[in-house]
Enzyme design. Structure first.
Site, PDB file in Angstrom:
ATOM      1  CB  SER A  64      -0.967  -0.057   1.182  1.00  0.00           C
ATOM      2  OG  SER A  64      -2.017   0.849   1.028  1.00  0.00           O
ATOM      3  CD  GLU A 158      -5.834  -4.068  -3.602  1.00  0.00           C
ATOM      4  OE1 GLU A 158      -5.621  -3.392  -2.580  1.00  0.00           O
ATOM      5  OE2 GLU A 158      -5.154  -5.060  -3.912  1.00  0.00           O
TER       6      GLU A 158
END
Length: 189
Positions: A64, A158
């Site tokens: 991330s 996502e």
């Protein structure tokens, strides 16, 4: 996240690769805005070199925002003419802090862990007074002519899906070795 929250992941990766892992803590925004985290990543990388590890023995990984930091580290190593790591392993990396990737709109209601609005609010706190498309913040727009072999893992549902697919395309166009694996119906990272 922190070194404590990611220790288990680093341990599993290290065991799988039969390697050691360094999981440094780094300063976080907003108390420590950009480039504090990047400076700490460079310090950690230099520490490994000072301990006798050669760059071709080092792989850098991040998930991330940590994937963003791994890519920013690579750019800083290039700027400072330091040896590059042997490989990058990126898990759902944030590569475009403008938050304009095509999947931002299509996945924003399916991704339960990464609210787009949170990223849009956090980015200016991370790097006040910087353009969000600056390659130091959005490594999608950086020069990737020296990027080492890279593996990218991302989920199909996502928010950073297009960040990953677009990065893979950029790396391929730069003639770099890249492998991307898109997992079905799993959460962020």
């Amino acid at each position: 996240g922190s070194s404590l929250s990611h220790r288990w992941l680093a341990a599993r990766l290290a065991l799988g690769c039969q390697a050691a892992a360094l999981v440094p803590d780094y300063r976080l925004a907003p108390e420590h805005p950009f480039p504090a985290a990047l400076d700490d990543a460079v310090t950690s990388y230099r520490y490994l070199l000072d301990q006798g590890y050669r760059a071709n023995q080092i792989a850098v990984s991040g998930d991330s925002a940590g994937g963003n930091l791994a890519l920013a580290l690579l750019a800083r190593l290039t700027q400072e003419d330091l040896p590059k790591p042997a490989a990058l392993a990126l898990l759902s990396p944030l590569t475009d802090m403008t938050f304009t990737s095509p999947t931002m709109a299509t996945t924003r209601h399916r991704d339960l862990l990464v609210p787009v609005e949170w990223g849009q609010r956090a980015a200016p706190l991370y790097a006040p007074d910087m353009a969000l498309d600056d390659p130091a913040l959005s490594p999608l727009f950086a020069d990737h002519s020296q990027t080492p072999p890279t593996i990218i893992h991302v989920a199909d549902n996502e928010v950073p899906l297009a960040d990953s697919t677009r990065l893979a395309e950029v790396l391929e166009k730069a003639g770099r070795e890249v492998e991307i694996e898109i997992f079905q119906n799993v959460p962020h990272v």
